[in-house]
Design a protein around this motif. Structure first.
Motif, mmCIF file in Angstrom:
data_model
loop_
_atom_site.group_PDB
_atom_site.id
_atom_site.type_symbol
_atom_site.label_atom_id
_atom_site.label_comp_id
_atom_site.label_asym_id
_atom_site.label_seq_id
_atom_site.Cartn_x
_atom_site.Cartn_y
_atom_site.Cartn_z
ATOM 1 N N UNK A 1 0.830 -1.196 0.000
ATOM 2 C CA UNK A 1 0.000 0.000 0.000
ATOM 3 C C UNK A 1 0.866 1.248 0.000
ATOM 4 N N UNK A 2 0.301 2.387 -0.415
ATOM 5 C CA UNK A 2 1.043 3.641 -0.290
ATOM 6 C C UNK A 2 1.496 3.903 1.147
ATOM 7 N N UNK A 3 0.641 3.576 2.096
ATOM 8 C CA UNK A 3 1.001 3.798 3.501
ATOM 9 C C UNK A 3 2.242 2.991 3.873
ATOM 10 N N UNK A 4 2.298 1.756 3.415
ATOM 11 C CA UNK A 4 3.453 0.913 3.723
ATOM 12 C C UNK A 4 4.717 1.480 3.097
ATOM 13 N N UNK A 5 4.564 2.123 1.937
ATOM 14 C CA UNK A 5 5.713 2.724 1.256
ATOM 15 C C UNK A 5 6.068 4.093 1.806
ATOM 16 N N UNK A 6 5.243 4.620 2.696
ATOM 17 C CA UNK A 6 5.483 5.975 3.185
ATOM 18 C C UNK A 6 5.146 7.021 2.153
ATOM 19 N N UNK A 7 4.096 6.762 1.347
ATOM 20 C CA UNK A 7 3.673 7.674 0.300
ATOM 21 C C UNK A 7 2.223 8.073 0.505
ATOM 22 N N UNK A 8 1.869 9.260 0.035
ATOM 23 C CA UNK A 8 0.494 9.744 0.119
ATOM 24 C C UNK A 8 -0.315 9.151 -1.024
ATOM 25 N N UNK A 9 -1.510 8.720 -0.712
ATOM 26 C CA UNK A 9 -2.320 7.991 -1.690
ATOM 27 C C UNK A 9 -2.844 8.882 -2.814
ATOM 28 N N UNK A 10 -3.276 10.097 -2.497
ATOM 29 C CA UNK A 10 -3.920 10.940 -3.500
ATOM 30 C C UNK A 10 -2.969 11.309 -4.648
ATOM 31 N N UNK A 11 -1.733 11.721 -4.392
ATOM 32 C CA UNK A 11 -0.844 12.000 -5.528
ATOM 33 C C UNK A 11 -0.592 10.778 -6.405
ATOM 34 N N UNK A 12 -0.587 9.575 -5.821
ATOM 35 C CA UNK A 12 -0.414 8.375 -6.635
ATOM 36 C C UNK A 12 -1.626 8.151 -7.531
ATOM 37 N N UNK B 1 -3.416 10.586 -8.733
ATOM 38 C CA UNK B 1 -3.260 11.581 -9.798
ATOM 39 C C UNK B 1 -2.196 11.163 -10.795
ATOM 40 N N UNK B 2 -1.188 10.432 -10.326
ATOM 41 C CA UNK B 2 -0.167 9.955 -11.241
ATOM 42 C C UNK B 2 -0.795 9.125 -12.352
ATOM 43 N N UNK B 3 -1.760 8.284 -11.988
ATOM 44 C CA UNK B 3 -2.422 7.437 -12.978
ATOM 45 C C UNK B 3 -3.373 8.247 -13.841
#
Length: 602
Positions: free
Chosen positions: A62-73, A75-77
């Motif tokens: 998950x983004x949380x496990x990666x230390x990343x924010x979900x919303x920008x990911x 938007x990346x798609x």
């Protein structure tokens, strides 16, 4: 076909200092001589390379496990999907596979669009002739792409391995390995100049016009550099083709065998190779309908064979192009380099060797930063992921890999942007958008409290953050605050300004910024630009005396690329008589006027 930056300028210097080369010599065990290299004043900063305590392998998470924010990911798609439609006239690519992650976690692995869509191209109407729907193939996570110039990274790794083992010298002359290479003014060209595109070679050479392999070699032997080696940066496929010849000479093996034995085999990259077999074709993305005049060769729809004309003429195995791979395999390669050359229990390079690939050897050519094989700090395709230590490369077919050691993040964009024809795409907008979104997904935590003011990351924008009018007439007023900035150097600028006439005119306010553990750095023009190290700085500024002084931060971006932006936190204005403004107090914070800035908790 190349896909590097085309800008060139005549500059003096060899691009690396004695101090830097001496450090490289120590990294390689002192085996590298420096006596022949002239002294130049530029030096390069150390590049952080991770040294994992335990074997690291990638996993989906998950983004949380990666230390990343979900919303920008997300938007990346969605931003990437927009380029499947006219942008502005034609789609940038028919399909793509997007992969983004941080640490050991792949948080995004998304296929979009079609791997195979067109059977032909009609140049009279500038339209693609689509295959019947039942013969079109969508992209999948495992789609294999022609990497084009991303192949150069594999060749570079193979060369650095030989440097590490002492069978190849970084400052060695190419002609010492290939005597015929020394013709036409190339006798002093070095291995380093090949790896950093400072050899003076022109961008490419039509090797496909020579009917035999021996005649192709003669073209290289007789090719004179456009500029004296070491005097300019000029991206050239000939550099990696020449390096291929060196590697094959000193090892006695062909480049495809070296790739399998030294990189793909140890790392378990099962979808990476030259000349993929026919059985792979259903999972390979098609490239261009190759036909003159836009292509040098008439080949029809290129699908399952290398797109680059020179690589095709060399039998599909070339130092500059020809490798096919998947997004996952490239992520493994990226993770390997971010972890100092190891993946799981396999090691392909020592950490100090990886450091060479993340070290700028082109300090004499600002804007053309380059490690051994890797490009560094290039906003034109890295977007806001670009930092002085961010390494990457692109490929003409629509591919890119970006590695950011400062955030331990990696981004793979594999697209078939020459399908059905190369003229349908221009620039690197999808790559930039993906880099911007992944950079935004790495949170910037407020220095104090729960929120900080954030400038945003829009291009062609001016954002301002102003304090209420303050009475500083008694003198001795001082601003204190926390500041974080990462901007496109020189093009995007953060400025501290003051006005004593209600905003009719503004004057720069010099300030000093101090990063923890470092010496204070003055900013006499009242501006900050470039990369500040992804760290908060404590700012102090002496303020002019005025009855009604308005103080503001102004962040201005140009129309092209942006960095991660700017954050301001904990603003406080005080005099010897007391506090005039304290941003930590809700009553005062609510009076801050922001235009284009938002309160951000990330």
């Amino acid at each position: 076909m190349t896909d590097g930056t085309a800008e060139t300028a005549d500059r003096d210097g060899r691009g690396i200092s004695r101090r830097q080369l001496g450090r490289v010599s120590l990294l390689l065990g002192g085996a590298l001589g420096i006596a022949a290299l002239p002294a130049v004043p530029a030096t390069a900063a150390e590049r952080p390379v991770r040294h994992p305590a335990a074997p690291t392998t990638l996993r989906h998470g998950s983004p949380h496990r990666a230390g990343l924010l979900q919303e920008p990911l997300r938007r990346l798609v969605t931003d990437a999907e927009a380029f499947l439609r006219p942008s502005p006239k034609h789609p940038w690519y028919a399909g793509a596979v997007l992969l983004a992650g941080r640490g050991a976690t792949v948080a995004l692995h998304e296929p979009i669009g079609m791997a195979v869509r067109y059977a032909d191209y009609d140049e009279k109407t500038d339209t693609g002739v689509e295959l019947p729907p039942d013969r079109q193939l969508p992209t999948t996570r495992d789609t294999v792409f022609d990497l084009a110039s991303l192949s150069k990274l594999f060749t570079s790794i193979l060369a650095v391995q030989r440097i590490e083992r002492g069978t190849l010298e970084l400052e060695g002359k190419v002609a010492s390995y290939l005597p015929d290479f020394g013709r036409a003014g190339k006798q002093d060209m070095t291995i380093r100049q090949l790896l950093t595109h400072t050899s003076g070679f022109r961008p490419d050479l039509p090797l496909y016009d020579a009917p035999t392999y021996e005649q192709k070699l003669e073209m290289i032997w007789n090719e004179a550099p456009l500029n004296p080696p070491g005097t300019v940066y000029l991206y050239s496929d000939l550099n990696m083709i020449s390096l291929q010849l060196v590697l094959e000479k000193i090892t006695g093996s062909t480049l495809d065998v070296l790739l399998a034995e030294e990189i793909t085999g140890p790392l378990g990259l099962r979808s990476t190779r030259y000349n993929p077999p026919a059985s792979w074709k259903p999972r390979i993305a098609a490239t261009e309908v190759a036909r003159k005049p836009w292509s040098a060769l008439d080949r029809g729809l290129v699908w399952g064979e290398v797109h680059d004309e020179n690589a095709f003429s060399l039998g599909g195995v070339a130092g500059h192009a020809g490798v096919f791979s998947s997004a996952w395999d490239l992520a493994v390669l990226g993770r390997t380099l971010l972890d100092g050359g190891s993946y799981g229990r396999a090691r392909i390079l020592r950490p100090e060797s990886v450091q060479l690939m993340f070290t700028d050897f082109n300090t004499a050519f600002p804007g053309d930063e380059h490690g051994l094989g890797f490009e560094l700090y290039q906003h034109w395709y890295m977007g806001a992921m670009a930092t002085p230590s961010t390494a990457g490369h692109t490929g003409f077919t629509g591919t890119s890999l970006v590695l950011d050691p400062t955030t331990d993040s990696f981004l793979v964009v594999l697209g078939n942007s020459v399908h059905p024809v190369r003229t349908w795409r221009s620039g690197s907008a999808p790559r930039v958008a993906a880099g911007d979104n992944l950079a935004r997904a790495v949170a910037v935590r407020p220095d104090r409290g729960r929120t900080a003011w954030f400038s945003g990351m829009a291009s062609a924008t001016t954002a301002t953050l102003a304090l209420p009018a303050l009475d500083t007439l008694a003198g001795g007023a001082r601003l204190r605050c926390s500041l974080w900035w990462d901007t496109e150097p020189q093009s995007d600028v953060l400025a501290l300004e003051s006005s004593a006439d209600g905003g009719a005119t503004w004057q720069p306010v010099p300030f000093t910024a101090t990063r923890r553990g470092e010496q204070p750095r003055p900013h006499p023009a009242g501006t900050a630009t470039g990369f500040s190290g992804r760290a908060w700085h404590r700012v102090t500024a002496e303020l002019p005396a005025a009855r009604q002084l308005v103080l503001r931060w102004r962040y201005t971006t140009d129309r092209l690329y942006v960095g991660r932006g700017a954050y301001v936190d904990a603003q406080r204005v005080e005099t010897h008589r007391g506090v005039l403004f304290d941003g930590a107090r809700p009553a005062d914070a609510s009076r801050v006027t922001a235009r284009g800035w938002t309160a951000s908790a990330d």
